[in-house]
Design an enzyme around this catalytic site. Structure first.
Site, PDB file in Angstrom:
ATOM      1  N   LYS A 183      75.107  39.930  34.559  1.00 12.85           N
ATOM      2  CA  LYS A 183      74.805  38.708  35.317  1.00 12.85           C
ATOM      3  C   LYS A 183      73.339  38.727  35.755  1.00 12.85           C
ATOM      4  O   LYS A 183      72.754  39.782  35.960  1.00 12.85           O
ATOM      5  CB  LYS A 183      75.712  38.589  36.553  1.00 12.85           C
ATOM      6  CG  LYS A 183      77.164  38.926  36.293  1.00 12.85           C
ATOM      7  CD  LYS A 183      77.806  38.082  35.196  1.00 12.85           C
ATOM      8  CE  LYS A 183      79.246  38.491  34.952  1.00 12.85           C
ATOM      9  NZ  LYS A 183      79.578  38.852  33.593  1.00 12.85           N
TER      10      LYS A 183
HETATM   11  C1  LIG Z   1      85.202  35.430  33.222  1.00 11.71           C
HETATM   12  C2  LIG Z   1      85.132  36.824  33.784  1.00 11.71           C
HETATM   13  N1  LIG Z   1      85.989  37.202  34.755  1.00 11.71           N
HETATM   14  C3  LIG Z   1      85.945  38.432  35.293  1.00 11.71           C
HETATM   15  C4  LIG Z   1      85.032  39.377  34.871  1.00 11.71           C
HETATM   16  C5  LIG Z   1      85.026  40.736  35.474  1.00 11.71           C
HETATM   17  O1  LIG Z   1      83.949  40.893  36.372  1.00 11.71           O
HETATM   18  P1  LIG Z   1      83.687  42.304  37.061  1.00 11.71           P
HETATM   19  O2  LIG Z   1      83.139  43.204  36.009  1.00 11.71           O
HETATM   20  O3  LIG Z   1      82.683  42.014  38.142  1.00 11.71           O
HETATM   21  O4  LIG Z   1      84.975  42.766  37.614  1.00 11.71           O
HETATM   22  C6  LIG Z   1      84.126  39.039  33.860  1.00 11.71           C
HETATM   23  C7  LIG Z   1      83.147  40.009  33.387  1.00 11.71           C
HETATM   24  O5  LIG Z   1      82.135  39.695  32.828  1.00 11.71           O
HETATM   25  C8  LIG Z   1      84.160  37.730  33.303  1.00 11.71           C
HETATM   26  O6  LIG Z   1      83.328  37.351  32.328  1.00 11.71           O
END
Ligand SMILES: Cc1ncc(COP(=O)(O)O)c(C=O)c1O
Length: 368
Positions: A183
């Site tokens: 991100k």
């Molecule tokens: C749509 C979506 N949801 C959830 C996540 C998971 O995020 P995290 O790694 O912060 O748990 C991601 C990871 O890129 C994602 O693209």
């Protein structure tokens, strides 16, 4: 493996290091005042009264579902084309993900199928503002009013996007962001839940603090509920806070890069661009295109030092979502096309026009 033209590069300048060093010198390393400041900066940027930091988007999604009282016997509708964490969070709280197709052009949940999938047990929808493309809240608010469901948005990639002038994070009952290094604002690992609801905000805070709260009848710390530890340390929050100071600059830079890609790719027969939601402004967390033979093209680009990447996953094709405890639709043409053809191109802070031109030239050569 490191690439000459990477997918993304974390923004780490002197200010980031200065704030992290201040935390290290302070000795206050766990969650504390810097985490609070980071939360306040996200809340005020998004335009919502509460933001609660978590260890990740995934733990934020799980906790959002818990504080909304969603669990065994409940259904939550999610899109098929998303990172598995979306539906995974639903299962972790014991509820059933109901997986519906996405629109083949926007890659966002198909609102018509969402409505068709509604049942007596549907408690919430968990739409995803994928790649930074905002959701259509005209559609979602109509469904919310019609069926009385909650909207818990997975906005892992959507900080800075907006619909009809209101930012992602200020529309849904709860919205969950990610600060993973993919991100453009990153804390290494981290997440944030935003909500206008004070009661949920307190419950989110309490759950990630071991269930700790206060009670008029007793002095000191009281454990009111069972909770866990999903806190974000001051160290990680310092990274996020320093980047939030220039969030608009970082976003504008991404939008300029996206515009440049769009011009370079204009009128391409064999390289198509997903649609942005009408009345929405994209954050371009990921710049995606559609190409046939995506895997071959991705491999060829990588061999030339360009870190192209798949978009995300098609859940119904993953073993984790094929057994019991999931409700699937009959068909997923939108998601299958997205899974097979979506390619994400490099886009990072201080990427040059020459680098973008090189990516596009090599991509064009690969598709011919
Ligand atoms: C749509 C979506 N949801 C959830 C996540 C998971 O995020 P995290 O790694 O912060 O748990 C991601 C990871 O890129 C994602 O693209």
């Amino acid at each position: 493996m490191s690439y000459r033209i990477p997918l993304i590069r974390p923004y780490i300048n002197d200010r980031v290091k200065e704030l992290v060093n201040e935390v290290l010198d302070s000795g206050f390393l766990t969650e504390g005042p810097v985490t609070k400041s980071f939360e306040r900066s996200v809340a005020s940027y998004v335009g919502v009264s509460n933001a609660i930091a978590f260890t990740s988007c995934t733990t934020g999604l799980e906790t959002a579902l818990r504080v909304a009282g969603i669990g065994r016997g409940d259904e939550v509708i999610v899109p098929d084309y998303t990172y598995p964490a979306t539906a995974g969070a639903v299962r972790i709280v014991g509820a059933t993900p109901v997986i519906v197709d996405v629109d083949p052009e926007t890659l966002l949940i198909d609102y018509h199928q969402l409505e068709e999938a509604m049942s007596y047990n549907t408690k919430a929808v968990m739409p995803v503002s994928l790649f930074g493309n905002p959701l259509d809240f005209d559609q979602l608010m109509t469904l919310k009013e019609r069926y009385g469901i909650l909207i818990i948005e997975d906005a892992a990639c959507a900080l800075g996007s907006s619909f009809k002038g209101q930012k992602t994070g200020a529309w849904s009952d709860m919205t969950v962001f990610s600060f993973h290094p993919r991100k453009f604002i990153t804390t290494g690992e981290g997440g944030m839940v935003t909500t206008p609801n004070e009661q949920w905000a307190r419950a989110l805070h309490q759950y990630k603090h071991f269930g700790m709260g206060s009670d008029d009848q007793r002095e000191g710390v009281v454990f009111l509920t069972t909770g866990t530890n999903y806190k974000m340390s001051n160290i990680l929050a310092a990274l996020g806070l320093a980047q939030m100071e220039i969030v608009d600059d970082l976003l504008n830079e991404r939008r300029v890069l996206a515009r440049n890609y769009l011009q370079l790719l204009d009128d391409q027969e064999k390289i198509k661009i997903p649609l942005t939601t009408e009345n929405g402004i994209h954050s371009y967390q990921s710049f995606a295109v559609f190409v046939r033979n995506r895997d071959r093209i991705m491999k060829q680009l990588r061999e030339q030092g360009i870190e192209a990447q798949i978009g995300t996953y098609s859940l119904h094709q993953q073993p984790a979502f094929q057994g019991e405890g999931v409700r699937l639709s009959r068909q997923y043409p939108g998601s299958i096309r997205a899974w097979e053809e979506t390619l994400v191109l490099p886009m990072y802070h201080s990427m040059t026009e020459a680098e973008q031109s090189e990516v596009v030239e090599k991509l064009k050569a690969c598709v011919e």
